[in-house]
Design an enzyme around this catalytic site. Structure first.
Site, mmCIF file in Angstrom:
data_model
loop_
_atom_site.group_PDB
_atom_site.id
_atom_site.type_symbol
_atom_site.label_atom_id
_atom_site.label_comp_id
_atom_site.label_asym_id
_atom_site.label_seq_id
_atom_site.Cartn_x
_atom_site.Cartn_y
_atom_site.Cartn_z
ATOM 1 N N CYS A 107 19.129 -53.827 47.709
ATOM 2 C CA CYS A 107 19.563 -54.806 46.714
ATOM 3 C C CYS A 107 20.810 -55.560 47.198
ATOM 4 C CB CYS A 107 19.782 -54.086 45.377
ATOM 5 S SG CYS A 107 19.704 -55.127 43.919
ATOM 6 N N HIS A 108 21.910 -55.502 46.427
ATOM 7 C CA HIS A 108 23.139 -56.212 46.786
ATOM 8 C C HIS A 108 23.964 -55.499 47.867
ATOM 9 C CE1 HIS A 108 22.251 -58.371 43.053
ATOM 10 N NE2 HIS A 108 23.051 -59.319 43.510
#
Length: 173
Positions: A107-108
């Site tokens: 993800c991030h």
């Protein structure tokens, strides 16, 4: 199932992590036999954005002096943004990747890889909003469930966790 006995895996995170992106990979590597060390900026317990509390084993400053067989970077926008500002975490990630050791980012979490400057010439995936940052850091960004490029394992979202965890365990072994 791959065997991770005698392997020590670091999970680097702080408050605001995406709960499942920390707990699911952590359980997967533990089930495969790995010893896991949770690394936080100040060696204090952290809390996910959905309330999961996780105890810390080491600070990022302490961990920066150690060697790990693998590193897991969970996502969560706040977590990822704060971890990339931690010079010890960035140094640890940079040293680890440059040594050719495996690392997983979901993800991030890939944001810290831009700060560590370890993406030139690599193919990676992430949460879609990071693709410009990752390309600007030299990566080739793709929209795939899981990508592995020379030990760097990446995935997009919690929906990708089964594939991410399986690839992590395989690459860490």
């Amino acid at each position: 199932m791959s065997d991770l006995n005698n392997k020590t895996i670091a999970v680097i995170a702080t408050d605001g992590f995406e709960d499942s992106e920390l707990t699911s990979p952590l359980e997967a590597v533990k089930e495969a036999g790995a010893s896991v060390k949770v690394v936080t900026p100040n060696a204090e317990a952290i809390e996910g954005k959905n309330g999961t509390k996780v105890d810390a084993d080491l600070s990022t400053a302490e961990a920066a002096t150690q060697e790990f067989d693998g590193i897991i970077l969970p996502g969560g926008t706040g977590n990822s943004d704060h971890i990339r500002m931690d010079e010890h975490a960035v140094a640890l990630v940079k040293q680890h990747v440059e040594a050719g050791k495996p690392l997983g980012a979901i993800c991030h979490a890939a944001w810290i890889l831009t700060d560590a400057d370890v993406l030139k010439g690599r193919t990676i995936t992430s949460y879609p909003s990071l693709q410009t940052d990752l390309r600007n850091a030299g990566a080739s960004w793709v929209d795939e469930e899981v990508v592995e490029d020379r030990g760097l394992v990446s995935s997009r979202t919690p929906d990708d966790l089964p594939a991410f965890n399986a690839k992590l365990v395989e690459v860490f072994a």
